[in-house]
Each structure stands twice: as C-alpha cells, then as structure tokens.
Design a protein around this motif. Structure first.
Motif, PDB file in Angstrom:
ATOM      1  N   PHE A  65       8.430   6.948   8.846  1.00 12.76           N
ATOM      2  CA  PHE A  65       9.442   8.013   8.770  1.00 12.76           C
ATOM      3  C   PHE A  65       8.843   9.358   8.361  1.00 12.76           C
ATOM      4  N   ASP A  66       7.522   9.418   8.161  1.00 10.26           N
ATOM      5  CA  ASP A  66       6.910  10.695   7.765  1.00 10.26           C
ATOM      6  C   ASP A  66       6.984  11.721   8.894  1.00 10.26           C
ATOM      7  N   LEU A  67       7.247  12.958   8.508  1.00 11.35           N
ATOM      8  CA  LEU A  67       7.476  14.032   9.480  1.00 11.35           C
ATOM      9  C   LEU A  67       6.537  15.205   9.241  1.00 11.35           C
ATOM     10  N   ARG A  68       6.483  16.070  10.239  1.00 15.92           N
ATOM     11  CA  ARG A  68       5.780  17.337  10.167  1.00 15.92           C
ATOM     12  C   ARG A  68       6.647  18.374  10.857  1.00 15.92           C
ATOM     13  N   ILE A  69       6.498  19.646  10.485  1.00 15.12           N
ATOM     14  CA  ILE A  69       7.190  20.736  11.190  1.00 15.12           C
ATOM     15  C   ILE A  69       6.128  21.495  11.990  1.00 15.12           C
ATOM     16  N   LEU A  70       6.399  21.763  13.250  1.00 14.48           N
ATOM     17  CA  LEU A  70       5.446  22.514  14.074  1.00 14.48           C
ATOM     18  C   LEU A  70       5.402  23.988  13.634  1.00 14.48           C
ATOM     19  N   PRO A  71       4.331  24.698  14.025  1.00 16.24           N
ATOM     20  CA  PRO A  71       4.184  26.104  13.621  1.00 16.24           C
ATOM     21  C   PRO A  71       5.342  27.015  14.055  1.00 16.24           C
ATOM     22  N   ASP A  72       6.179  26.577  15.027  1.00 14.20           N
ATOM     23  CA  ASP A  72       7.339  27.415  15.386  1.00 14.20           C
ATOM     24  C   ASP A  72       8.376  27.457  14.262  1.00 14.20           C
ATOM     25  N   GLY A  73       8.140  26.661  13.219  1.00 16.85           N
ATOM     26  CA  GLY A  73       9.028  26.682  12.051  1.00 16.85           C
ATOM     27  C   GLY A  73      10.282  25.837  12.205  1.00 16.85           C
ATOM     28  N   TRP A  74      10.505  25.232  13.375  1.00 12.19           N
ATOM     29  CA  TRP A  74      11.715  24.465  13.635  1.00 12.19           C
ATOM     30  C   TRP A  74      11.461  23.026  14.078  1.00 12.19           C
ATOM     31  N   THR A  75      10.607  22.873  15.094  1.00 14.58           N
ATOM     32  CA  THR A  75      10.487  21.555  15.725  1.00 14.58           C
ATOM     33  C   THR A  75       9.963  20.531  14.723  1.00 14.58           C
ATOM     34  N   VAL A  76      10.752  19.487  14.506  1.00 17.23           N
ATOM     35  CA  VAL A  76      10.378  18.406  13.605  1.00 17.23           C
ATOM     36  C   VAL A  76       9.742  17.300  14.433  1.00 17.23           C
ATOM     37  N   VAL A  77       8.522  16.891  14.082  1.00 22.22           N
ATOM     38  CA  VAL A  77       7.847  15.821  14.821  1.00 22.22           C
ATOM     39  C   VAL A  77       7.466  14.693  13.865  1.00 22.22           C
ATOM     40  N   THR A  78       7.234  13.503  14.432  1.00 21.79           N
ATOM     41  CA  THR A  78       6.765  12.398  13.603  1.00 21.79           C
ATOM     42  C   THR A  78       5.306  12.662  13.230  1.00 21.79           C
ATOM     43  N   ALA A  79       4.919  12.294  12.005  1.00 24.59           N
ATOM     44  CA  ALA A  79       3.543  12.520  11.551  1.00 24.59           C
ATOM     45  C   ALA A  79       2.572  11.648  12.342  1.00 24.59           C
ATOM     46  N   ASP A  80       3.019  10.448  12.755  1.00 26.29           N
ATOM     47  CA  ASP A  80       2.112   9.532  13.467  1.00 26.29           C
ATOM     48  C   ASP A  80       2.152   9.726  14.979  1.00 26.29           C
ATOM     49  N   GLY A  81       2.966  10.653  15.461  1.00 25.80           N
ATOM     50  CA  GLY A  81       3.008  10.945  16.897  1.00 25.80           C
ATOM     51  C   GLY A  81       3.788   9.933  17.721  1.00 25.80           C
ATOM     52  N   LEU A  82       4.381   8.930  17.065  1.00 25.63           N
ATOM     53  CA  LEU A  82       5.172   7.934  17.796  1.00 25.63           C
ATOM     54  C   LEU A  82       6.579   8.487  18.053  1.00 25.63           C
ATOM     55  N   PRO A  83       7.252   7.954  19.086  1.00 23.61           N
ATOM     56  CA  PRO A  83       8.540   8.540  19.480  1.00 23.61           C
ATOM     57  C   PRO A  83       9.662   8.348  18.456  1.00 23.61           C
ATOM     58  N   SER A  84      10.697   9.159  18.625  1.00 28.32           N
ATOM     59  CA  SER A  84      11.856   9.156  17.743  1.00 28.32           C
ATOM     60  C   SER A  84      13.113   9.367  18.574  1.00 28.32           C
ATOM     61  N   ALA A  85      14.229   8.776  18.141  1.00 33.28           N
ATOM     62  CA  ALA A  85      15.507   8.936  18.848  1.00 33.28           C
ATOM     63  C   ALA A  85      16.583   9.412  17.878  1.00 33.28           C
ATOM     64  N   HIS A  86      17.644   9.994  18.425  1.00 34.87           N
ATOM     65  CA  HIS A  86      18.687  10.630  17.607  1.00 34.87           C
ATOM     66  C   HIS A  86      20.034  10.522  18.308  1.00 34.87           C
ATOM     67  N   PHE A  87      21.035  10.004  17.613  1.00 34.56           N
ATOM     68  CA  PHE A  87      22.416  10.008  18.116  1.00 34.56           C
ATOM     69  C   PHE A  87      23.319  10.557  17.029  1.00 34.56           C
ATOM     70  N   GLU A  88      24.345  11.291  17.428  1.00 35.51           N
ATOM     71  CA  GLU A  88      25.250  11.909  16.439  1.00 35.51           C
ATOM     72  C   GLU A  88      26.664  11.987  16.978  1.00 35.51           C
ATOM     73  N   ASP A  89      27.635  11.694  16.113  1.00 37.15           N
ATOM     74  CA  ASP A  89      29.043  11.959  16.398  1.00 37.15           C
ATOM     75  C   ASP A  89      29.691  12.572  15.167  1.00 37.15           C
ATOM     76  N   THR A  90      30.731  13.363  15.411  1.00 40.29           N
ATOM     77  CA  THR A  90      31.566  13.903  14.341  1.00 40.29           C
ATOM     78  C   THR A  90      32.799  13.017  14.229  1.00 40.29           C
ATOM     79  N   ILE A  91      33.137  12.606  13.027  1.00 43.97           N
ATOM     80  CA  ILE A  91      34.255  11.661  12.828  1.00 43.97           C
ATOM     81  C   ILE A  91      35.165  12.151  11.697  1.00 43.97           C
ATOM     82  N   VAL A  92      36.395  11.632  11.681  1.00 42.82           N
ATOM     83  CA  VAL A  92      37.279  11.917  10.543  1.00 42.82           C
ATOM     84  C   VAL A  92      37.592  10.599   9.838  1.00 42.82           C
ATOM     85  N   VAL A  93      37.486  10.617   8.524  1.00 39.14           N
ATOM     86  CA  VAL A  93      37.715   9.430   7.704  1.00 39.14           C
ATOM     87  C   VAL A  93      39.209   9.128   7.665  1.00 39.14           C
TER      88      VAL A  93
END
Ligand code: MF3
Ligand code: CO
Length: 249
Positions: free
Chosen positions: A209-237
């Motif tokens: 789960f270790d991360l690095r930020i690229l020099p553009d100041g935004w892009t978050v990458v994995t420290a080991d260079g292995l792939p990562s996935a992301h899913f998101e939803d907005t919900i109401v409790v």
C-alpha cells in the motif's frame, strides 16, 4: 456535522445520477491510442451537455476536469496530451460534478483490451469491496465497520488497501467530514447518523500500500510500481442500510 435535509439529498441524488451517467458514457469511449486529454475533453463535452460543472477543476489547485489514473497510478492522474492509453492498461476514471450547488462523486476502473487475469481480478475485487463496504452501512454503524468490511475482503485476495487516502462526506463541498477510511476495526471510528451523505472509495493495490506522488504534485502512484484500482460511489445513510446516490436508476 453533515446531516442533510431530504431536499439536499434529492439535489445530491440529481447530481449523482448525472455524474454516474457521464462516468459510464466516458468509460464507453475508452480505446487504445487515445490520450487521457481526449478522454477528459469528451467528459467536458458531456458536462456541458448536461449543464453541470466539474467539481475537481481548481479544487486545491487541481488542473484537470476529471482524474484519469493508469495502471500503477492510484488516483489524481491529470489528463495529458502526451499520455496515451494502450491495450492491456487498466484505467481509473474519477468524476465529480456540481449541479444546483451540490456534488456527486464517483469512480470506476476499466480494462482496455486484454489486461490479463491478475489485473482483471484486481478490478473485480476492488469493485466488489465497494459493494461490500456499501452493504455494511446503516444508521449507527461506525466508519471502522465500513473500513473493516473493505479491508478484510481485499486482503483475502492478497491485495492491499491504500491508507493515505479515504472516502469522505459529500454535500456542497467535495470533501466534508467525516473521513471514511478503507481500513479499520469494527466498532471504531465515527458513528454515522441517518441522512449523512458520504463517498466510499476503496483504492486497492496489487502489491504494497506504499505510495509516492509524482513531480506534478498530484499523480499518486504505487511505490512498487504494481497496478492499483479504484471504485467510488456517493451514498446516503438510512436506518436499515443506505441508498446509492450515484446511480443511473
Ligand atoms: N474523487 C476524488 C476524491 O474524492 C478526487 C478529487 S481530488 C481533485 O478525493 F483534486 F481532483 F479534485
Ligand atoms: Co471522492
């Protein structure tokens, strides 16, 4: 903190519905050879068509309209004219829009061409971990219950959950309290009241789960260079569960 009126929830739901529609329509045009800038331009065209604005553009100085993160990029990839999608890539699209003063926020990871069994499994596990996180929500549950549901599911497959970024409250602002981590312990954390609106967004790494930020100041990458996935939803409790607000239904 952050409990919404039914009128506000309807507005977030209207924003969320358009947000998911734009996300899915953008995902449908992903093709090897496209630049991430072209993909963002298409999303911009859809936002204009729907009469909504990007909730990301200018947020803390973010320079893109949406986030596009490829392979080892975890989140916050900036659309670029020099970044080309290739067959075998996994591409995370994260879109937030503002309509009528309220925000919808959602993300998916897509495969382009044949990505192979392990990357496809990473996508499926991340998608299912969001479903499981969402299923664990009810009024009175704690953020740790959600985090634990996601983490314990993900780790069964040998993948890891990102620690440095979390889900969040959503409303007039993109990021409101509380923080909703994708890891934790049952019974710990902040207790969610009925009618609180949150985004749940597991980011899952194939390796550590270790991360690095690229020099553009935004892009978050994995420290080991292995792939990562992301899913998101907005919900109401809700009393006995929750309702997904970033739904096209
Ligand atoms: N959906 C992401 C989040 O909720 C991306 C927003 S970061 C931004 O954290 F800066 F691009 F807006
Ligand atoms: Co979010």
């Amino acid at each position: 903190m952050g409990i919404k009126t039914l009128e506000e929830i309807e507005k977030i739901k209207a924003a969320g519905k358009i947000c998911k529609k734009i996300l899915l329509e953008t995902a449908a045009i992903l093709k090897a050879g496209m630049t991430t800038f072209e993909i963002a331009e298409f999303a911009e065209f859809l936002m204009e068509k729907e009469g909504v604005k990007s909730a990301f553009y200018g947020y803390r100085g973010y320079p893109g309209l949406i986030c596009i993160s490829i392979n080892e990029e975890v989140v916050h990839g900036i659309p670029s004219k020099t970044k080309i999608i290739r067959s075998g890539d996994i591409v995370s699209l994260d879109i937030g829009i503002i309509k009528d003063g309220y925000i919808g926020d959602c993300a998916i990871t897509c495969s382009v061409g044949n990505v192979g069994a392990e990357k496809q499994r990473l996508i499926n596990v991340t998608r299912d971990s969001l479903k499981i996180g969402i299923s664990s929500v009810y009024a009175g549950c704690k953020t740790g219950d959600i985090g634990w549901a996601i983490q314990s599911y993900v780790e069964k497959f040998g993948f890891s959950v990102v620690r440095d970024f979390a889900g969040h409250g959503v409303g007039r602002n993109l990021h409101e309290p509380p923080e909703v981590p994708n890891f934790g312990y049952p019974g710990k954390g902040y207790q969610l009241p009925e009618n609180m609106v949150i985004a749940i967004e597991p980011m899952v790494n194939m390796g550590s789960f270790d991360l690095r930020i690229l020099p553009d100041g935004w892009t978050v990458v994995t420290a080991d260079g292995l792939p990562s996935a992301h899913f998101e939803d907005t919900i109401v409790v809700k009393k006995n569960g929750c309702e997904i607000l970033t739904s096209t239904e």
